[in-house]
Scaffold this active site. Structure first.
Site, PDB file in Angstrom:
ATOM      1  N   TYR A 135      12.263  31.531   6.248  1.00  0.00           N
ATOM      2  CA  TYR A 135      10.915  32.270   6.486  1.00  0.00           C
ATOM      3  C   TYR A 135      10.927  32.533   7.901  1.00  0.00           C
ATOM      4  O   TYR A 135      11.386  31.771   9.109  1.00  0.00           O
ATOM      5  CB  TYR A 135       9.952  31.486   6.159  1.00  0.00           C
ATOM      6  CG  TYR A 135       9.426  31.462   4.514  1.00  0.00           C
ATOM      7  CD1 TYR A 135       9.464  32.750   3.932  1.00  0.00           C
ATOM      8  CD2 TYR A 135       9.547  30.183   4.141  1.00  0.00           C
ATOM      9  CE1 TYR A 135       9.192  32.624   2.793  1.00  0.00           C
ATOM     10  CE2 TYR A 135       9.246  30.338   2.621  1.00  0.00           C
ATOM     11  CZ  TYR A 135       9.037  31.467   1.940  1.00  0.00           C
ATOM     12  OH  TYR A 135       8.920  31.280   0.724  1.00  0.00           O
ATOM     13  N   LYS A 145       0.835  -1.141  -0.016  1.00  0.00           N
ATOM     14  CA  LYS A 145       0.032  -0.055   0.024  1.00  0.00           C
ATOM     15  C   LYS A 145       0.899   1.202  -0.123  1.00  0.00           C
ATOM     16  O   LYS A 145       2.064   1.067   0.298  1.00  0.00           O
ATOM     17  CB  LYS A 145      -0.925  -0.090   1.277  1.00  0.00           C
ATOM     18  CG  LYS A 145      -0.046   0.087   2.571  1.00  0.00           C
ATOM     19  CD  LYS A 145      -0.780  -0.425   3.614  1.00  0.00           C
ATOM     20  CE  LYS A 145      -0.311  -0.300   5.056  1.00  0.00           C
ATOM     21  NZ  LYS A 145      -1.046  -0.948   6.176  1.00  0.00           N
TER      22      LYS A 145
END
Ligand SMILES: *Cc1c(COP(=O)(O)O)cnc(C)c1O
Length: 369
Positions: free
Chosen positions: A264, A38
Site C-alpha cells: 500500500y 491477565k
C-alpha cells in the site's frame, strides 16, 4: 512444505514449568506465588496456562478484569483469583464467581461494600491496593484511617491482602525510588496490621521486583512476564525460556523488477531486481504498522528477512533476497530463537506489548505437558 500450514502461536508448557521453577528458586520456600494471567496470559492461552500452573501448585492467580476470572472459573480453576481492576458493572458477577477484588479507591470500596451487603456476604476476601508512586491505581497513605474506619463496622468483607506496585522495578537507575516505594508500603502495612485482629498477606514485587528486590518479597510475589519467559534483563532472559513461538508460512513469492513498488501507498521501492515473500499475518493479528518499512524482520530458515513496505491488515511482505525458500515454507516471527524482546525492540516497544497484541484470530497450539 511447513508442518503448520497456517499462522500459529505455539505455547510450550514445559517452558512454562521451567520458568515457574526458576522464579520459585529466587524466593523463599514459604513465600506465596501469584501468577498474573491477565490478557489471555500475556497473549498466550489463559486456560491452558492457569491449568498447568495450578497443577504445579501456584498459590494465587491475578487477572485485570472480572470477565477474565469468569473464563478461569468456567474452565474449572479453583485457586483464589485476584481481580486487579474490577469495574463497577461487574461486582455482582465477581462475587457470584468467587473472584477477589482489588479495592483501590473510596468509590470502588463503597460500591463493593454495597454489593456485598445486598448479596449478604460475610468476610468476603478483598485486597487493598495502595499507591506508593506509580500514580495509577491505589489509595494514598493518608486514606489508611478512612479504610480502617470504613471496614471496622462492616462484617461483609475481610482484608485478605494489602498490596502495591513498583513503578520501575526493572530499572537500576531508579533503585532509590523503588526502595522508597517499598519503605512507604511497609509503613502502611504496619499501620493496618496494628489495627486488625487478623493477619493479611503483603505483596509489592512483580517479576523484575523478584529479581532486583528479593528483600521485598513479603508474604507473596506477583509474576507475569517471567512466567512467559522474559525478564527485562539479558542475564535473566538467558535463564528463562519464552513459552510462545509465533510462526507463519510463505503464501506467495514475487520477483520484482527495479523501480517496482511493494504494498500500500507504494511505500517500498526497489532499486534492483528482488524477491519478496507475502506472509499471512498483519496488523489485525498484532503486527503493528510500526514494524513495517524495514524495521522488523522475521527468520526464514534461520536467515533475516526484513518486513518491507507498510504492514497490511492481513499480510506482510518480506525481503527474501539471498534466502533459499519456497511457497509453503515455515517462517519464524518470534520465539525461542528470535526473542519477542528483540522483535519488539525493532519497533521501539517491549515484549509485553507484542505478546499481548497477538490477536485471537491466530491459532494457538499447546505443546509440552
Ligand atoms: C501486570 C501486573 C503484574 C505483573 O508484572 P510482570 O512485570 O509481568 O511480572 C504485577 N502486578 C500488577 C499490579 C500488575 O498489573
Amino acid at each position: 512444505m511447513s508442518r503448520i500450514g497456517e499462522t500459529t502461536l505455539e505455547i510450550d508448557l514445559n517452558a512454562l514449568a521451567h520458568n515457574y521453577s526458576y522464579l520459585k528458586s529466587m524466593i523463599l520456600p514459604e513465600t506465596k506465588f501469584l501468577a498474573v494471567v491477565k490478557a489471555f496470559a500475556y497473549g498466550s492461552d489463559m486456560v491452558a496456562i492457569a491449568k498447568k500452573l495450578e497443577s504445579l501448585g501456584v498459590d494465587y492467580f491475578a487477572v485485570a478484569y472480572a470477565k477474565e476470572g469468569v473464563l478461569l472459573r468456567d474452565a474449572g480453576i479453583e485457586r483464589p483469583i485476584l481481580v486487579l481492576h474490577p469495574q463497577p458493572a461487574h461486582l455482582d458477577c465477581l462475587i457470584d464467581r468467587c473472584l477477589e477484588p482489588s479495592l483501590y479507591s473510596k468509590n470502588i470500596l463503597n460500591q463493593f461494600l454495597k454489593t456485598a451487603q445486598q448479596k449478604k456476604q460475610e468476610a468476603y476476601p478483598v485486597h487493598i491496593k495502595f499507591n506508593t508512586g506509580l500514580n495509577r491505581l491505589g489509595f494514598g497513605e493518608n486514606e489508611v484511617d478512612f479504610i480502617l474506619k470504613e471496614l471496622e463496622q462492616r462484617s461483609e468483607v475481610k482484608i485478605k491482602s494489602i498490596f502495591s506496585h513498583l513503578a520501575a522495578s526493572e530499572d537500576p537507575r531508579e533503585k532509590e525510588f523503588s526502595k522508597a516505594q517499598i519503605t512507604s508500603f511497609e509503613k502502611i502495612a504496619e499501620r493496618i496490621s496494628q489495627k486488625l485482629n487478623y493477619k493479611t498477606l503483603r505483596h509489592i514485587v512483580n517479576t523484575s521486583g523478584i529479581i532486583n528486590y528479593p528483600e521485598a518479597q513479603f508474604e507473596m510475589v506477583r509474576s507475569g512476564i517471567g512466567l512467559y519467559g522474559y525478564g527485562n534483563d539479558a542475564e535473566i532472559d538467558s535463564k528463562l525460556k519464552p513459552i510462545a513461538t509465533l510462526k507463519t508460512i510463505i503464501s506467495q513469492i514475487h520477483h520484482i523488477k527495479p523501480n517496482e513498488t511493494v504494498g500500500y501507498n507504494r511505500a517500498y521501492k526497489s532499486d534492483r531486481s528482488k524477491t519478496t515473500a507475502t506472509l499471512p499475518l498483519g496488523h489485525a493479528d498484532g503486527i503493528g504498522r510500526q514494524y513495517g518499512n524495514g524495521r522488523g524482520y522475521v527468520l526464514i530458515h534461520g536467515k533475516k528477512a526484513p518486513i518491507i513496505g507498510n504492514v497490511c491488515m492481513d499480510m506482510i511482505m518480506v525481503d527474501i533476497d539471498g534466502i533459499d525458500c519456497k511457497e509453503g515454507d515455515e517462517v519464524l516471527v518470534f520465539g525461542q530463537q528470535n526473542s519477542a524482546e528483540v522483535f519488539a525492540s525493532s519497533a521501539n516497544t517491549i515484549s509485553y506489548e507484542i505478546l499481548t497484541a497477538i490477536s485471537q484470530r491466530v491459532k494457538r497450539i499447546i505443546t509440552g505437558t
